[in-house]
Design a protein around this motif. Structure first.
Motif, PDB file in Angstrom:
ATOM      1  N   ALA A 120      -1.899   5.370  10.818  1.00 15.96           N
ATOM      2  CA  ALA A 120      -3.083   4.562  10.526  1.00 15.96           C
ATOM      3  C   ALA A 120      -2.714   3.481   9.526  1.00 15.96           C
ATOM      4  N   LEU A 121      -3.115   2.259   9.810  1.00 16.26           N
ATOM      5  CA  LEU A 121      -2.852   1.155   8.899  1.00 16.26           C
ATOM      6  C   LEU A 121      -3.670   1.293   7.624  1.00 16.26           C
ATOM      7  N   PRO A 172       0.827  -1.207   0.000  1.00 13.50           N
ATOM      8  CA  PRO A 172       0.000   0.000   0.000  1.00 13.50           C
ATOM      9  C   PRO A 172       0.864   1.261   0.000  1.00 13.50           C
ATOM     10  N   ALA A 173       0.334   2.318  -0.583  1.00 15.48           N
ATOM     11  CA  ALA A 173       1.032   3.608  -0.557  1.00 15.48           C
ATOM     12  C   ALA A 173       1.137   4.111   0.876  1.00 15.48           C
ATOM     13  N   ARG A 174       2.191   4.860   1.132  1.00 17.96           N
ATOM     14  CA  ARG A 174       2.390   5.485   2.448  1.00 17.96           C
ATOM     15  C   ARG A 174       2.436   6.998   2.245  1.00 17.96           C
ATOM     16  N   GLU A 177      -1.596   3.605   3.666  1.00 12.54           N
ATOM     17  CA  GLU A 177      -1.069   3.743   5.023  1.00 12.54           C
ATOM     18  C   GLU A 177      -0.813   5.226   5.257  1.00 12.54           C
ATOM     19  N   LEU A 178      -1.262   5.742   6.394  1.00 10.06           N
ATOM     20  CA  LEU A 178      -1.272   7.188   6.599  1.00 10.06           C
ATOM     21  C   LEU A 178      -0.464   7.586   7.829  1.00 10.06           C
ATOM     22  N   ASP A 211       5.774   7.740   0.531  1.00 13.62           N
ATOM     23  CA  ASP A 211       5.719   7.872  -0.927  1.00 13.62           C
ATOM     24  C   ASP A 211       5.286   9.255  -1.391  1.00 13.62           C
ATOM     25  N   ALA A 212       4.567  10.006  -0.552  1.00 11.41           N
ATOM     26  CA  ALA A 212       4.069  11.318  -0.949  1.00 11.41           C
ATOM     27  C   ALA A 212       3.747  12.112   0.301  1.00 11.41           C
TER      28      ALA A 212
END
Length: 315
Positions: A101-102, A29-31, A112-113, A142-143
């Motif tokens: 946060a997962l 997942p993106a982070r 993923e935050l 990632d961003a």
């Protein structure tokens, strides 16, 4: 997360295409890091209230806290004391915390935050930003998305549409609604974090919402609702917006009632409305309507084809 295609106009789709770790059989997942700071760039507390509520609805846990004594002058940003029923006091110190946060809690595509929430520091801004971004590198972010709210000559009775800017030419050329940053002048910690994150190579977005300057006090639920919807779309979230929408409607009615009691204020608001209506040509209004209708269809499809509802989030 589905792979990016020419049809996919989402930020997460673009990020997947441009981040090798997010595509293929071994994709993760993106982070994404989301930041908001109380102070100069948080009119009506709209930005920090938004990010705090996102952290709550995604069941984010406290991950770390920056050393507040290094970054705050307590004579400039003073701590606040509150009292318990027995008279004993509790001190709330200015601070900056990171919550985690997962992935997939509110929606299968949710990344993923990492939520950065704090008060704009008084001291050592470069070290403050370096500490945050060094941690982001360790977490393999990632961003980066930085949020803000500013006072502006906008009418409370019209949509408060957030702006989205990015220094990434590829992102702007691929996705609709993003503009090139053009502001020059004094800046806050949000501006420093945004530019430093972009300079380190992260795809970076700054999204700001305008708060009517004649109702600048906190809270500002209509601005918060607009910013929440923007982040919900950017991050692939599924949030419970009903309570906030009710608060925004009540806030607007309250401002209407106060304005009706003062002819000068009512006349000024009418001028702002006329100016805004002139700016928002039918094409722009149609684009906003289409965006809202697309959100409605997405929610309806995800609810199994039935009427769209404001789904439960992760309370």
């Amino acid at each position: 997360m589905s792979e990016f295609s020419g049809i996919d106009q989402s930020f997460l789709g673009w990020l997947t295409q441009h981040t090798p770790a997010l595509a293929g059989r071994t994709a993760r997942p993106a982070r994404i890091m989301i930041a908001a700071f109380e102070g100069w760039s948080d009119a009506g507390d709209a930005a920090t209230d938004t990010v705090e509520d996102l952290a709550r609805q995604t069941n984010a846990d406290l991950l770390t806290e920056l050393n507040q004594d290094e970054y705050y002058d307590y004579q400039v940003t003073r701590p606040v004391v509150t009292r318990n029923p027995d008279g004993t006091g509790q001190i709330d110190w200015p601070r900056t915390r990171v919550f985690h946060a997962l992935a997939g809690l509110t929606h299968p595509d949710q990344p993923e935050l990492y939520f950065v929430l704090g008060t704009e520091p008084s001291l050592r801004w470069r070290y403050f930003v370096k500490e945050i971004l060094d941690a982001a590198e360790q977490w393999d972010i990632d961003a980066v998305i930085v949020t803000g709210a500013l006072l502006a000559d906008v009418p409370h009775s019209r949509p408060l549409t957030p702006s989205k800017s990015s220094a990434s030419t590829s992102l702007r050329d691929t996705l609709n609604g993003f503009i090139k940053p053009t502001y020059e002048g004094p800046t806050g910690i949000t501006g420093v974090l945004t530019d430093e994150a972009a300079n380190r190579g992260w795809p970076t977005i700054a999204t700001w919402v305008a708060v009517p300057h004649y109702v600048a006090q906190s809270p500002s639920p209509k601005a918060q609702l607009a910013l929440t919807k923007e982040l919900e779309e950017l991050l692939g979230l599924r949030l419970d917006l009903k309570s906030l929408a009710d608060e925004a409607a009540a806030w607007e009615r309250g401002v209407d009632e106060l304005a009706a009691e003062d002819p000068d204020v009512a006349a000024y608001i009418q001028q702002l409305e006329e100016a805004r209506d002139t700016e928002q040509l039918p094409e722009a209004s149609g684009e906003q309507i289409a965006k809202e209708f697309e959100r409605y269809l997405k929610r309806r499809d995800e609810d199994g084809g039935g009427p769209a509802t404001h789904g439960g989030g992760t309370r």
